[in-house]
Design a protein around this motif. Structure first.
Motif, PDB file in Angstrom:
ATOM      1  N   SER A  78       0.289  -9.774   1.232  1.00 59.03           N
ATOM      2  CA  SER A  78       0.842  -8.554   0.642  1.00 59.03           C
ATOM      3  C   SER A  78       2.354  -8.549   0.829  1.00 59.03           C
ATOM      4  CB  SER A  78       0.235  -7.315   1.330  1.00 59.03           C
ATOM      5  OG  SER A  78       0.951  -6.152   0.975  1.00 59.03           O
ATOM      6  N   VAL A 116       1.016   1.204   2.177  1.00 58.60           N
ATOM      7  CA  VAL A 116      -0.146   1.824   1.525  1.00 58.60           C
ATOM      8  C   VAL A 116      -0.761   0.852   0.524  1.00 58.60           C
ATOM      9  CG1 VAL A 116      -0.855   3.682  -0.032  1.00 58.60           C
ATOM     10  CG2 VAL A 116       0.706   4.162   1.861  1.00 58.60           C
ATOM     11  N   PHE A 117       0.032  -0.070   0.014  1.00 58.09           N
ATOM     12  CA  PHE A 117      -0.452  -1.008  -0.992  1.00 58.09           C
ATOM     13  C   PHE A 117      -0.884  -2.339  -0.383  1.00 58.09           C
ATOM     14  CE2 PHE A 117       2.526   1.969  -2.899  1.00 58.09           C
ATOM     15  CZ  PHE A 117       1.724   2.516  -3.887  1.00 58.09           C
ATOM     16  N   ASN A 118      -0.949  -2.393   0.937  1.00 54.91           N
ATOM     17  CA  ASN A 118      -1.540  -3.556   1.597  1.00 54.91           C
ATOM     18  C   ASN A 118      -3.038  -3.591   1.284  1.00 54.91           C
ATOM     19  OD1 ASN A 118      -2.972  -4.871   4.102  1.00 54.91           O
ATOM     20  ND2 ASN A 118      -0.847  -5.555   4.194  1.00 54.91           N
ATOM     21  N   PRO A 119      -3.641  -4.751   1.089  1.00 52.97           N
ATOM     22  CA  PRO A 119      -5.054  -4.795   0.713  1.00 52.97           C
ATOM     23  C   PRO A 119      -6.015  -4.360   1.818  1.00 52.97           C
ATOM     24  CG  PRO A 119      -4.185  -7.011   1.059  1.00 52.97           C
ATOM     25  CD  PRO A 119      -3.015  -6.083   1.072  1.00 52.97           C
ATOM     26  N   LYS A 141      -3.718   0.582   4.992  1.00 50.06           N
ATOM     27  CA  LYS A 141      -3.449   1.629   4.001  1.00 50.06           C
ATOM     28  C   LYS A 141      -3.464   3.006   4.663  1.00 50.06           C
ATOM     29  CE  LYS A 141      -5.551  -0.662  -0.063  1.00 50.06           C
ATOM     30  NZ  LYS A 141      -4.416  -0.603  -1.013  1.00 50.06           N
ATOM     31  N   GLU A 158      -7.590   5.676  -6.534  1.00 47.83           N
ATOM     32  CA  GLU A 158      -7.336   4.520  -7.401  1.00 47.83           C
ATOM     33  C   GLU A 158      -5.862   4.108  -7.373  1.00 47.83           C
ATOM     34  OE1 GLU A 158      -8.526   7.397  -8.460  1.00 47.83           O
ATOM     35  OE2 GLU A 158     -10.658   7.073  -8.902  1.00 47.83           O
ATOM     36  N   LEU A 159      -5.003   5.062  -7.099  1.00 43.61           N
ATOM     37  CA  LEU A 159      -3.568   4.783  -7.092  1.00 43.61           C
ATOM     38  C   LEU A 159      -3.159   3.876  -5.935  1.00 43.61           C
ATOM     39  CD1 LEU A 159      -2.210   8.373  -7.913  1.00 43.61           C
ATOM     40  CD2 LEU A 159      -2.585   6.466  -9.490  1.00 43.61           C
ATOM     41  N   ILE A 160      -3.995   3.800  -4.901  1.00 43.71           N
ATOM     42  CA  ILE A 160      -3.632   2.969  -3.749  1.00 43.71           C
ATOM     43  C   ILE A 160      -4.509   1.715  -3.659  1.00 43.71           C
ATOM     44  CG2 ILE A 160      -2.716   4.902  -2.436  1.00 43.71           C
ATOM     45  CD1 ILE A 160      -5.318   4.936  -0.834  1.00 43.71           C
ATOM     46  N   GLY A 161      -5.209   1.403  -4.749  1.00 37.78           N
ATOM     47  CA  GLY A 161      -5.905   0.127  -4.812  1.00 37.78           C
ATOM     48  C   GLY A 161      -7.317   0.106  -4.267  1.00 37.78           C
ATOM     49  N   ALA A 207       5.285   1.629   1.852  1.00 41.28           N
ATOM     50  CA  ALA A 207       5.058   0.318   1.238  1.00 41.28           C
ATOM     51  C   ALA A 207       3.744  -0.288   1.690  1.00 41.28           C
ATOM     52  CB  ALA A 207       6.221  -0.620   1.567  1.00 41.28           C
ATOM     53  N   ALA A 243       4.111  -6.016   1.177  1.00 43.15           N
ATOM     54  CA  ALA A 243       4.455  -4.676   1.663  1.00 43.15           C
ATOM     55  C   ALA A 243       5.644  -4.692   2.610  1.00 43.15           C
ATOM     56  CB  ALA A 243       3.241  -4.041   2.347  1.00 43.15           C
TER      57      ALA A 243
END
Length: 710
Positions: A168, A652-655, A660, A575-578, A650, A170
């Motif tokens: 990621s 938050v978008f880690n898988p 997150k 859904e916005l955070i994956g 940033a 991030a």
């Protein structure tokens, strides 16, 4: 003063200090290469029923006490019972059985989907004994299946240990956005670069040290990411305070070396105070009584400690090395335009106008802010602790494919079987109606009774019953099932016998972990709040200020908890955070978040209130002191908070779902703390309390020492 001397010597001998930091990075890097520690998620919860089951199985079923793995085989064109597929699977099974430390391989065809077959692999060794090489051997052993055109994916403990989450960006994104904020905050590229350089040196030493420590004790797989996230945030913030104070000193005409010494002695005090508070709060996680959580706390505290030392030594050295060249690379000062101060012509700056406005309407702003914070915190009342399973991993990873395939072919519960360890007198057997009682419990799909040497030990005094729930491991219904089995079904079935039964397995372990955290969290919160209350009393010699600070910090953390529950558990904007499905809140996250956030909020609290106290001592007017204090600290607090929010946001978008949660919770808490609390609630409440803010009993004044922070 010690910090003054430290800053002066670091600046004077900047080449030596910088060289020592470079040497530290080299030494820990070499140490990591030599020792080669690995991270592993080993959840033990001493004193719980699931841990008793684990201990029994480890002691009495040596061959079955190691790590497990799942091999999921799918025929994309037909059935796994077709001759070619069946031959390939048999060859694969034989190859896996020949691997080192493999004790059993169980083949399970799907009862509903002919194209799916599951191989449950049981090892007799630990993660350290099997290693990532063992996983590579397992993958290689499935060559006959892949050569026959079958799809093969992997799940289970060994896979989670050996397969790193997808990379990621991030941390890079957080660093890049922090650089942009710093450039506009300082108005100079070189000045902005110093906190970033310091943070990178601190991360290199701190995170690499964690890898070395992992060679000697169990450290969770999220420890490096957690350390990077928190270390990056506090490292930049701590350095920002010192660089800002130094530039103010230079603007006031101080010589470079004197300015650095003064900045380290003043802003450095706040850094030292805040850093030690964070370290103490995070190491206080030992109260949880969960080794995994305690070790995460120790590793995070280590990185914070390194960042604090870097801010107090490397930043003065860099300032000494660059001199006035820190102002090179001037850019448009969007956020750094020269602050105006109040003058007789009645033209105060924005923050002074704002603080004056809030002070004139304190009750409105206090009540409105409290309503907002309490509303944000409401979802926390419905929190459900759990542990995200492989079903929340990113789509396309081998664990996620294996999880979804198992759920499709065998039911969701197969991904989290319950393991019941039953003890009885040697030569006896399990109670006759135990299996049937469990089988007849709503929510149970299958019960596998003990019937072989792998499920009845050699001494014939312990047996293993496997229970397959109808719901997934992280489902609320699965938690309810385990609670029912423990509280009524099993006790009734073994009543009047000498048997004892303990519900274990990974799912039960995570439930017990959540219960442990839930039980210990109030005591932990009380301990941290009491610590901060005493420390703030020693700093400000006031009772009201520490009390309101504790209440406001609790509200900030509560708001962060509420937003985290609303997003991850309720699914608001998930859904916005994956993520594509709701998940429970990882049980130890609220405790760790509380420790980190309380320490971080102390930073802003001390920075703001110290300036207000200085103004009050001079003017003896609470409103004037609050207005002046807010106007003089708002820009730095806002810049520092923006950096924290950017870094945490940033991630938050880690898988990884756990990261997150941390990223979102920390970002929300800092945003709330730096805006609603520091810029609205603090001035309004201080206006309401007036002179009572500074009340302090004489007997306490004699007892408590005074900590002076400038």
């Amino acid at each position: 003063m010690l910090l003054d001397r430290l800053g002066r010597q670091s600046a004077r001998h900047h080449r030596l200090v910088i060289a020592l930091w470079i040497l530290a990075v080299v030494l820990v890097s070499v140490g990591k290469g030599v020792v080669g520690g690995s991270f592993v998620d080993n959840f033990t919860v001493p004193g719980t029923e699931s841990q008793t089951a684990v201990d029994l199985l480890t002691k009495r079923f040596t061959a079955q006490s190691g790590v497990g793995a799942s091999v999921v085989i799918v025929s994309p064109t037909g059935s796994v019972s077709d001759p070619a597929a069946a031959t390939a699977i048999a060859q694969t099974k034989a190859k896996i059985e020949s691997l080192a430390l493999v004790s059993t391989v169980e083949v399970l065809p799907s009862p509903t989907t002919p194209s799916i077959e599951l191989l449950n692999v049981q090892y007799s060794g630990t993660f350290a004994q099997i290693g990532k090489a063992g996983y590579a051997d397992l993958v290689a052993a499935t060559a006959p299946a892949t050569a026959a055109g079958l799809d093969v994916n992997f799940g289970g403990q060994l896979t989670d240990y050996a397969v790193a989450p997808p990379n990621s960006p991030a941390d890079f994104i957080g660093l890049l956005l922090s650089a942009v904020i710093l450039i506009f905050a300082f108005g100079a590229i070189v000045a902005a670069g110093l906190p970033l350089i310091t943070a990178l040196f601190g991360l290199a030493v701190g995170v690499t040290s964690i890898s070395i420590i992992a060679a000697f004790t169990n450290v969770g797989t999220v420890a490096p990411l957690l350390a990077i996230m928190i270390g990056l945030g506090v490292g930049i913030d701590y350095s920002l305070f010192i660089v800002t104070r130094h530039r103010e000193n230079r603007a006031a005409g101080m010589e470079i070396e004197d300015s650095i010494a003064r900045a380290t002695g003043t802003a450095g005090q706040a850094v030292l105070f805040a850093g030690i508070t964070v370290v103490i709060a995070i190491t206080g996680l030992v109260i949880a009584g969960i080794p995994y959580v305690s070790n995460l706390g120790f590793m995070t505290a280590l990185v914070v400690l390194v960042m604090m030392i870097a801010a107090l030594t490397l930043i003065p050295a860099l300032l000494g090395a660059f001199g006035d060249r820190i102002n090179n690379g001037s850019v448009a000062r969007i956020f750094h335009r020269k602050e105006k101060v109040a003058t007789n012509d009645g033209k105060p700056n924005f923050w002074e106008r704002w603080a004056t406005h809030v002070s004139r309407h304190p009750w409105f702003y206090a009540v409105a802010t409290l309503i907002i914070l309490i509303t944000l915190a409401i979802p926390f009342t419905s929190i459900r602790y759990g542990q995200p399973d492989d079903g929340s991993d990113p789509v396309g990873t081998t664990q996620r494919i294996a999880y979804d395939t198992i759920a499709k072919g065998f039911g969701a519960g197969v991904n989290g079987p319950l393991v019941i360890a039953v003890t009885y007198p040697a030569g006896g057997s399990i109670p006759p109606n135990l299996v049937s009682s469990i089988q007849n419990t709503p929510g149970v799909v299958t019960v596998v009774p003990p019937s072989s040497p792998t499920t009845i030990n050699a001494a014939d005094n312990t047996a293993v019953i496997t229970v397959i729930p109808s719901t997934s491991p992280d489902a609320a219904a699965t938690t309810a099932l385990i609670n029912k089995l423990r509280s009524s079904v099993i006790p009734e079935a073994i009543k009047g016998t000498q048997a004892q039964a303990y519900v274990g397995g990974e799912t039960a372990t995570f439930i017990d972990l959540g219960d442990r955290v839930k039980d210990r969290l109030p005591f932990f919160i009380l301990a941290v709040v009491l610590l901060s209350f005493i420390l703030l009393m020693m700093v400000f010699h006031s009772v009201v200020i520490p009390a309101t600070a504790a209440a406001m910090n609790l509200l900030s953390v509560g708001a962060a908890y509420g937003v985290t529950v609303a997003v991850f558990q309720w699914g608001w904007g998930i859904e916005l955070i994956g993520l594509d499905a709701t998940i429970p809140i990882v049980s130890f996250i609220p405790m760790m978040m509380f420790a980190v956030l309380f320490g971080l909020s102390m930073d802003y609290q001390v920075f703001l209130l110290t300036r207000i106290r200085e103004e009050y001592d001079e003017k003896k007017d609470t409103r004037a002191a609050v207005v002046a204090g807010v106007s003089k600290t708002a820009r730095v607090i806002t810049s520092a908070a923006l950096i924290m929010i950017t870094v945490f946001g940033a991630f938050v978008f880690n898988p990884t779902p756990l990261i997150k949660m941390f990223g979102l919770g920390l970002a929300v808490a800092v945003a709330v703390d730096a805006t609603l609390v520091r810029m609205i609630l603090v001035p309004s409440l201080m206006e309401i309390f007036g002179k009572a803010n500074w009340w302090f009993p004489k007997w306490l004044n004699r007892m408590l020492p005074k900590i002076n922070i400038e």
